[in-house]
Motif scaffolding. Structure first.
Motif, mmCIF file in Angstrom:
data_model
loop_
_atom_site.group_PDB
_atom_site.id
_atom_site.type_symbol
_atom_site.label_atom_id
_atom_site.label_comp_id
_atom_site.label_asym_id
_atom_site.label_seq_id
_atom_site.Cartn_x
_atom_site.Cartn_y
_atom_site.Cartn_z
ATOM 1 N N PRO A 241 0.825 -1.213 0.000
ATOM 2 C CA PRO A 241 0.000 0.000 0.000
ATOM 3 C C PRO A 241 0.860 1.264 0.000
ATOM 4 N N LEU A 242 0.502 2.221 -0.837
ATOM 5 C CA LEU A 242 1.125 3.544 -0.896
ATOM 6 C C LEU A 242 2.588 3.511 -1.327
ATOM 7 N N PHE A 243 3.013 2.416 -1.952
ATOM 8 C CA PHE A 243 4.424 2.321 -2.334
ATOM 9 C C PHE A 243 4.839 3.464 -3.252
ATOM 10 N N LYS A 244 4.056 3.699 -4.298
ATOM 11 C CA LYS A 244 4.421 4.731 -5.261
ATOM 12 C C LYS A 244 4.557 6.095 -4.597
ATOM 13 N N GLN A 245 3.619 6.408 -3.706
ATOM 14 C CA GLN A 245 3.649 7.704 -3.028
ATOM 15 C C GLN A 245 4.852 7.822 -2.094
ATOM 16 N N VAL A 246 5.192 6.712 -1.397
ATOM 17 C CA VAL A 246 6.344 6.737 -0.494
ATOM 18 C C VAL A 246 7.631 6.933 -1.287
ATOM 19 N N LYS A 247 7.758 6.233 -2.393
ATOM 20 C CA LYS A 247 8.964 6.369 -3.215
ATOM 21 C C LYS A 247 9.086 7.796 -3.751
ATOM 22 N N GLU A 248 7.990 8.344 -4.230
ATOM 23 C CA GLU A 248 8.017 9.717 -4.737
ATOM 24 C C GLU A 248 8.394 10.706 -3.640
ATOM 25 N N ALA A 249 7.879 10.487 -2.434
ATOM 26 C CA ALA A 249 8.191 11.376 -1.314
ATOM 27 C C ALA A 249 9.672 11.293 -0.949
ATOM 28 N N ALA A 250 10.227 10.078 -0.967
ATOM 29 C CA ALA A 250 11.638 9.899 -0.636
ATOM 30 C C ALA A 250 12.523 10.617 -1.654
ATOM 31 N N LEU A 251 12.209 10.461 -2.923
ATOM 32 C CA LEU A 251 13.009 11.108 -3.968
ATOM 33 C C LEU A 251 12.876 12.626 -3.890
ATOM 34 N N ALA A 252 11.680 13.107 -3.622
ATOM 35 C CA ALA A 252 11.474 14.548 -3.499
ATOM 36 C C ALA A 252 12.237 15.128 -2.314
ATOM 37 N N ALA A 253 12.445 14.310 -1.277
ATOM 38 C CA ALA A 253 13.179 14.759 -0.089
ATOM 39 C C ALA A 253 14.689 14.656 -0.259
ATOM 40 N N GLY A 254 15.127 14.163 -1.418
ATOM 41 C CA GLY A 254 16.560 14.152 -1.706
ATOM 42 C C GLY A 254 17.233 12.806 -1.716
ATOM 43 N N ALA A 255 16.460 11.716 -1.608
ATOM 44 C CA ALA A 255 17.077 10.384 -1.639
ATOM 45 C C ALA A 255 17.724 10.134 -3.002
ATOM 46 N N ALA A 258 15.198 4.780 -4.301
ATOM 47 C CA ALA A 258 14.361 4.048 -3.351
ATOM 48 C C ALA A 258 13.759 2.847 -4.048
ATOM 49 N N GLY A 259 13.374 1.850 -3.256
ATOM 50 C CA GLY A 259 12.778 0.660 -3.827
ATOM 51 C C GLY A 259 12.292 -0.285 -2.751
ATOM 52 N N ILE A 260 11.923 -1.479 -3.163
ATOM 53 C CA ILE A 260 11.437 -2.512 -2.245
ATOM 54 C C ILE A 260 12.627 -3.228 -1.622
ATOM 55 N N SER A 261 12.594 -3.386 -0.316
ATOM 56 C CA SER A 261 13.638 -4.131 0.381
ATOM 57 C C SER A 261 13.298 -5.608 0.358
ATOM 58 N N GLY A 262 14.145 -6.414 -0.280
ATOM 59 C CA GLY A 262 13.863 -7.832 -0.408
ATOM 60 C C GLY A 262 12.560 -8.050 -1.152
#
Length: 321
Positions: A241-255, A258-262
């Motif tokens: 759930p919300l994977f796409k939004q979390v990844k976008e937020a991480a990249l926007a914050a300067g990461a 980002a991706g799935i762990s395992g």
């Protein structure tokens, strides 16, 4: 035998796949992790006398990964005395952070130290893989190898096993968000296609090569461009759930990426500084705020060292399992 003559080892969680490195690449975290305590017994066989920090794990040495690992080591060394083990779980099960791998790695390292270190740490990868075989039915190394060896580790091949430690050529910090939902590895694997288009394969190989080159050349920009999964993430991410939004937020914050762990459901993001990793943590957490899904987050430097012995103290008495 002296009941206080024992060792305890700590093995950290890991991130496997690392976007484009499906089943061949992983890296270690500083925390969370598991501890295994070990001491010799006069009676033969393996006894798991206590399991701390989690409920529901079997204390049967033939069913618990730490017992399976220890038994294989005793058999190969033709040792007839027994071992008493305790497992101290410091990380969640089924999180995509290599929980069974951390237990297996800690058991292999603790038993090896107790027996006078007959195996190198790299040789212990094979024994820790037996724990993974018990846990998942597959003796894979992309979690146990970095948990044992630290840093980034490439599993080049399995026949024969060829594990390549890459270390940590440049400073990296990892932010982990673990949405506390159940996601079985078997389900995460079952949805994957068995064949891939050549065009996607070429892009994936290019990203993996670019990621390796970015690490070794200490090129953050190249590493960031290469942290992309062309094949598996699009299929697996629908289970989180919300994977796409979390990844976008991480990249926007300067990461950096980002991706799935395992196999998930944890989501990882890599950053160049601790301050950036903390900002990424806040951004990732904000996505789940109000979602009704509880989360745990971790921020860890990617360390050169994996498993290690920790300070000794009195062996804790057995408790109810």
């Amino acid at each position: 035998m002296d009941n206080n003559n024992f060792v305890k080892a700590y093995a950290p969680a890991t991130v496997a796949n690392v976007c484009c490195g499906f089943d061949v690449l992983g890296f270690a975290l500083d925390a969370p992790g598991d501890e295994v305590w070990a001491r010799k017994t006069e009676a033969p066989g393996i006894t798991i006398s206590a399991i701390h920090g989690i409920a529901g794990l079997s204390s049967d040495a033939k069913e618990n990964v730490i017992g399976v690992v220890a038994q294989k080591m005793l058999e190969d060394l033709n040792i007839t005395h027994g071992l008493e083990l305790q497992l101290h779980k410091g990380m969640p099960v089924g999180s995509g952070l290599g929980s069974s791998a951390a237990s297996s790695a800690a058991a292999a390292f603790a038993v090896n130290a107790l027996l006078g270190s007959p195996f190198t740490t790299q040789e212990l990868v094979m024994y820790a893989m037996e724990g993974e075989r018990k846990a998942s039915g597959s003796a894979h190394a992309d979690n146990v190898a970095p948990s044992l060896l630290g840093g980034f580790v490439l599993v080049r091949d399995y026949e024969p096993l060829d594990v390549v430690p890459l270390g940590v050529p440049l400073e990296l910090y990892c932010t982990i968000l673990y949405p506390q939902i159940e996601l079985k590895t078997s389900l995460s694997r079952s949805i994957l296609k068995q064949e891939i288009p050549l065009k996607k394969g070429i892009r994936q190989w290019g990203n993996l090569a670019g990621l390796m080159a970015g690490l070794l050349k200490k090129d953050y920009n190249l590493l960031s461009r290469s942290l992309h999964d062309e094949i598996f993430e699009p299929e697996r991410s629908v289970l989180i759930p919300l994977f796409k939004q979390v990844k976008e937020a991480a990249l926007a914050a300067g990461a950096l990426g980002a991706g799935i762990s395992g196999s998930g459901p944890s989501i990882f993001a890599l950053s160049a500084t601790l301050e950036q990793a903390q900002s990424v943590k806040e951004a990732m957490e904000s996505v789940y705020a109000g979602s009704g899904i509880e989360t745990k987050t971790y921020v860890s430097q990617v360390p050169d060292q994996g498993v290690r012995l920790v300070a000794q103290s009195t062996f804790q008495p057995a408790v109810s399992l």
